[in-house]
Motif scaffolding. Structure first.
Motif, PDB file in Angstrom:
ATOM      1  N   ASP A 108       0.846  -1.199   0.000  1.00 10.84           N
ATOM      2  CA  ASP A 108       0.000   0.000   0.000  1.00 10.84           C
ATOM      3  C   ASP A 108       0.879   1.245   0.000  1.00 10.84           C
ATOM      4  N   GLY A 109       0.366   2.285  -0.639  1.00 13.38           N
ATOM      5  CA  GLY A 109       1.105   3.535  -0.685  1.00 13.38           C
ATOM      6  C   GLY A 109       0.169   4.727  -0.668  1.00 13.38           C
ATOM      7  N   TYR A 110       0.750   5.899  -0.614  1.00 15.91           N
ATOM      8  CA  TYR A 110      -0.022   7.143  -0.564  1.00 15.91           C
ATOM      9  C   TYR A 110       0.898   8.277  -0.985  1.00 15.91           C
ATOM     10  N   ASN A 111       0.382   9.491  -1.027  1.00 16.48           N
ATOM     11  CA  ASN A 111       1.195  10.664  -1.331  1.00 16.48           C
ATOM     12  C   ASN A 111       1.859  11.160  -0.047  1.00 16.48           C
ATOM     13  N   ILE A 112       3.167  11.056   0.019  1.00 15.54           N
ATOM     14  CA  ILE A 112       3.899  11.416   1.226  1.00 15.54           C
ATOM     15  C   ILE A 112       3.732  12.887   1.575  1.00 15.54           C
ATOM     16  N   SER A 113       3.435  13.731   0.570  1.00 12.26           N
ATOM     17  CA  SER A 113       3.251  15.164   0.820  1.00 12.26           C
ATOM     18  C   SER A 113       1.971  15.459   1.594  1.00 12.26           C
ATOM     19  N   ASN A 114       1.102  14.449   1.747  1.00 14.30           N
ATOM     20  CA  ASN A 114      -0.097  14.639   2.570  1.00 14.30           C
ATOM     21  C   ASN A 114       0.223  14.586   4.055  1.00 14.30           C
ATOM     22  N   ARG A 115       1.393  14.067   4.406  1.00 16.04           N
ATOM     23  CA  ARG A 115       1.755  13.918   5.816  1.00 16.04           C
ATOM     24  C   ARG A 115       3.008  14.688   6.214  1.00 16.04           C
ATOM     25  N   TYR A 117       6.058  17.846   4.939  1.00 16.05           N
ATOM     26  CA  TYR A 117       6.432  18.945   4.046  1.00 16.05           C
ATOM     27  C   TYR A 117       7.610  18.492   3.188  1.00 16.05           C
ATOM     28  N   THR A 118       7.314  17.746   2.152  1.00  9.47           N
ATOM     29  CA  THR A 118       8.365  17.195   1.304  1.00  9.47           C
ATOM     30  C   THR A 118       9.038  18.250   0.444  1.00  9.47           C
ATOM     31  N   ASP A 119       8.394  19.423   0.299  1.00 12.25           N
ATOM     32  CA  ASP A 119       9.004  20.485  -0.500  1.00 12.25           C
ATOM     33  C   ASP A 119      10.213  21.109   0.196  1.00 12.25           C
ATOM     34  N   ARG A 120      10.500  20.664   1.411  1.00 10.76           N
ATOM     35  CA  ARG A 120      11.674  21.150   2.134  1.00 10.76           C
ATOM     36  C   ARG A 120      12.865  20.187   2.012  1.00 10.76           C
ATOM     37  N   ILE A 121      12.653  19.071   1.310  1.00  6.56           N
ATOM     38  CA  ILE A 121      13.692  18.047   1.168  1.00  6.56           C
ATOM     39  C   ILE A 121      14.051  17.911  -0.314  1.00  6.56           C
ATOM     40  N   LYS A 122      15.318  18.111  -0.635  1.00  5.84           N
ATOM     41  CA  LYS A 122      15.733  18.115  -2.048  1.00  5.84           C
ATOM     42  C   LYS A 122      15.475  16.784  -2.747  1.00  5.84           C
ATOM     43  N   ARG A 126      13.503  16.529  -6.234  1.00  7.60           N
ATOM     44  CA  ARG A 126      14.169  16.006  -7.432  1.00  7.60           C
ATOM     45  C   ARG A 126      13.447  14.790  -7.987  1.00  7.60           C
ATOM     46  N   ASP A 127      12.999  13.909  -7.085  1.00  2.55           N
ATOM     47  CA  ASP A 127      12.348  12.674  -7.516  1.00  2.55           C
ATOM     48  C   ASP A 127      10.998  12.951  -8.157  1.00  2.55           C
ATOM     49  N   GLY A 128      10.189  13.790  -7.522  1.00  9.42           N
ATOM     50  CA  GLY A 128       8.944  14.253  -8.124  1.00  9.42           C
ATOM     51  C   GLY A 128       7.773  13.288  -8.111  1.00  9.42           C
ATOM     52  N   ARG A 129       7.953  12.064  -7.600  1.00 11.61           N
ATOM     53  CA  ARG A 129       6.863  11.085  -7.670  1.00 11.61           C
ATOM     54  C   ARG A 129       5.925  11.146  -6.476  1.00 11.61           C
ATOM     55  N   ASP A 130       6.342  11.804  -5.413  1.00 13.41           N
ATOM     56  CA  ASP A 130       5.500  11.976  -4.222  1.00 13.41           C
ATOM     57  C   ASP A 130       5.053  10.628  -3.657  1.00 13.41           C
ATOM     58  N   LEU A 131       5.998   9.711  -3.513  1.00  7.16           N
ATOM     59  CA  LEU A 131       5.678   8.350  -3.086  1.00  7.16           C
ATOM     60  C   LEU A 131       5.789   8.191  -1.574  1.00  7.16           C
ATOM     61  N   LEU A 161       8.955  18.387  10.116  1.00  9.94           N
ATOM     62  CA  LEU A 161       8.463  18.254   8.741  1.00  9.94           C
ATOM     63  C   LEU A 161       7.023  17.750   8.686  1.00  9.94           C
ATOM     64  N   ALA A 162       6.523  17.256   9.807  1.00 12.01           N
ATOM     65  CA  ALA A 162       5.179  16.667   9.835  1.00 12.01           C
ATOM     66  C   ALA A 162       4.101  17.738   9.693  1.00 12.01           C
ATOM     67  N   ILE A 163       3.103  17.443   8.888  1.00 12.74           N
ATOM     68  CA  ILE A 163       1.959  18.343   8.702  1.00 12.74           C
ATOM     69  C   ILE A 163       0.906  18.006   9.744  1.00 12.74           C
ATOM     70  N   SER A 164       0.543  18.960  10.551  1.00 17.55           N
ATOM     71  CA  SER A 164      -0.452  18.727  11.594  1.00 17.55           C
ATOM     72  C   SER A 164      -1.842  18.609  10.975  1.00 17.55           C
ATOM     73  N   LYS A 165      -2.537  17.514  11.311  1.00 20.15           N
ATOM     74  CA  LYS A 165      -3.891  17.289  10.799  1.00 20.15           C
ATOM     75  C   LYS A 165      -4.753  16.758  11.938  1.00 20.15           C
ATOM     76  N   LYS A 166      -5.279  17.653  12.725  1.00 24.93           N
ATOM     77  CA  LYS A 166      -6.065  17.248  13.885  1.00 24.93           C
ATOM     78  C   LYS A 166      -7.365  16.558  13.481  1.00 24.93           C
ATOM     79  N   SER A 167      -7.805  16.799  12.253  1.00 21.83           N
ATOM     80  CA  SER A 167      -9.054  16.180  11.793  1.00 21.83           C
ATOM     81  C   SER A 167      -8.854  14.723  11.387  1.00 21.83           C
ATOM     82  N   ASP A 168      -7.602  14.291  11.298  1.00 18.01           N
ATOM     83  CA  ASP A 168      -7.285  12.927  10.867  1.00 18.01           C
ATOM     84  C   ASP A 168      -7.060  12.049  12.098  1.00 18.01           C
ATOM     85  N   PRO A 169      -7.969  11.101  12.386  1.00 21.94           N
ATOM     86  CA  PRO A 169      -7.822  10.242  13.569  1.00 21.94           C
ATOM     87  C   PRO A 169      -6.499   9.483  13.586  1.00 21.94           C
ATOM     88  N   GLU A 170      -6.018   9.066  12.409  1.00 21.73           N
ATOM     89  CA  GLU A 170      -4.745   8.360  12.339  1.00 21.73           C
ATOM     90  C   GLU A 170      -3.608   9.252  12.806  1.00 21.73           C
TER      91      GLU A 170
END
Length: 231
Positions: A108-115, A117-122, A126-131, A161-170
């Protein structure tokens, strides 16, 4: 015929290991149900089981201990990481038949940028796949062993780097719950590792069942139901 024989000989001599992290005897009632399905599978396809029970990365949350595969698995031809709350259906094919040696495979996978701040990591930029890798079941080979390399970021740096998401139970369990997934996703981006799914088709999904639900009673009943149907 000769080529087929040599291929079979290579498979027979391969060092194949399934790694399971179970530190502090986590949820033993469930592990008593899941572990026999894994050992059954391991014996069927000649895998050794490496049960990881001690901490080696004390400066990181416990999920980071999955990166012990980097040292433990250096000499292996194939490394499989399974969560302790995973069930394997007895008729599942050998991972060697499913997973390409020049790819990392995960279920299983997801978009890592949802959890994070991947735009702060080169490497992510560079990879661009958001895996993002869900680490309940991950397979690598000698060619992709860089996947397990401990990363050069501290717990504090990853937390920032973690994105705070209080609405997400996980997410209420905190980024510590996902620090292993961040680390493997980081290495996939860093090394440009190719990926594919393990049970990507709908008909394959029942081969691997992640029965950890956060509710102990529900998890046990779910595991018992699957086992009753299979055996």
């Amino acid at each position: 015929m000769i080529i087929e024989f040599l291929f079979l000989a290579i498979l027979v001599n391969m060092k194949k290991v399934i790694h399971i992290v179970n530190i502090n005897d986590f949820f033993p009632e469930l592990f008593r149900l899941t572990h026999p399905t894994i050992t059954h599978y391991a014996k069927k396809y000649d895998y050794t089981i490496n049960l990881i029970t001690e901490r080696k990365f004390s400066d990181y949350p416990i999920h980071y201990e999955k990166l012990q595969v980097y040292e433990d698995g250096k000499e292996n031809d194939i490394n499989v990481l399974l969560d302790a709350d995973m069930l394997i259906r007895p008729d599942m094919p050998d991972f060697m038949q499913i997973c390409k040696q020049d790819h990392v495979a995960y279920n299983d996978g997801y978009n890592i940028s949802n959890r994070f701040y991947t735009d702060r990591i080169k490497y992510f930029l560079r990879d661009g796949r958001d895996l993002g890798v869900a680490t309940s079941c991950v397979v690598s080979s000698q060619l992709t062993h860089d996947l397990w390399e401990p990363i050069d970021l501290t717990t504090q740096q990853i937390t920032e780097l973690a994105i705070s998401k209080k609405s997400d139970p996980e997410w209420e369990r905190g980024c510590a719950h996902y620090i292993d997934e961040f680390a493997l996703s980081y290495n996939i981006a860093k090394y440009g590792l190719k990926i594919h799914g393990i049970c990507a088709e709908d008909w394959q999904r029942p081969y691997l069942c992640h029965v950890g639900t956060g509710d102990k009673e529900k998890s046990i009943k779910l595991a018992q139901k699957f086992i009753s149907d299979w055996f």
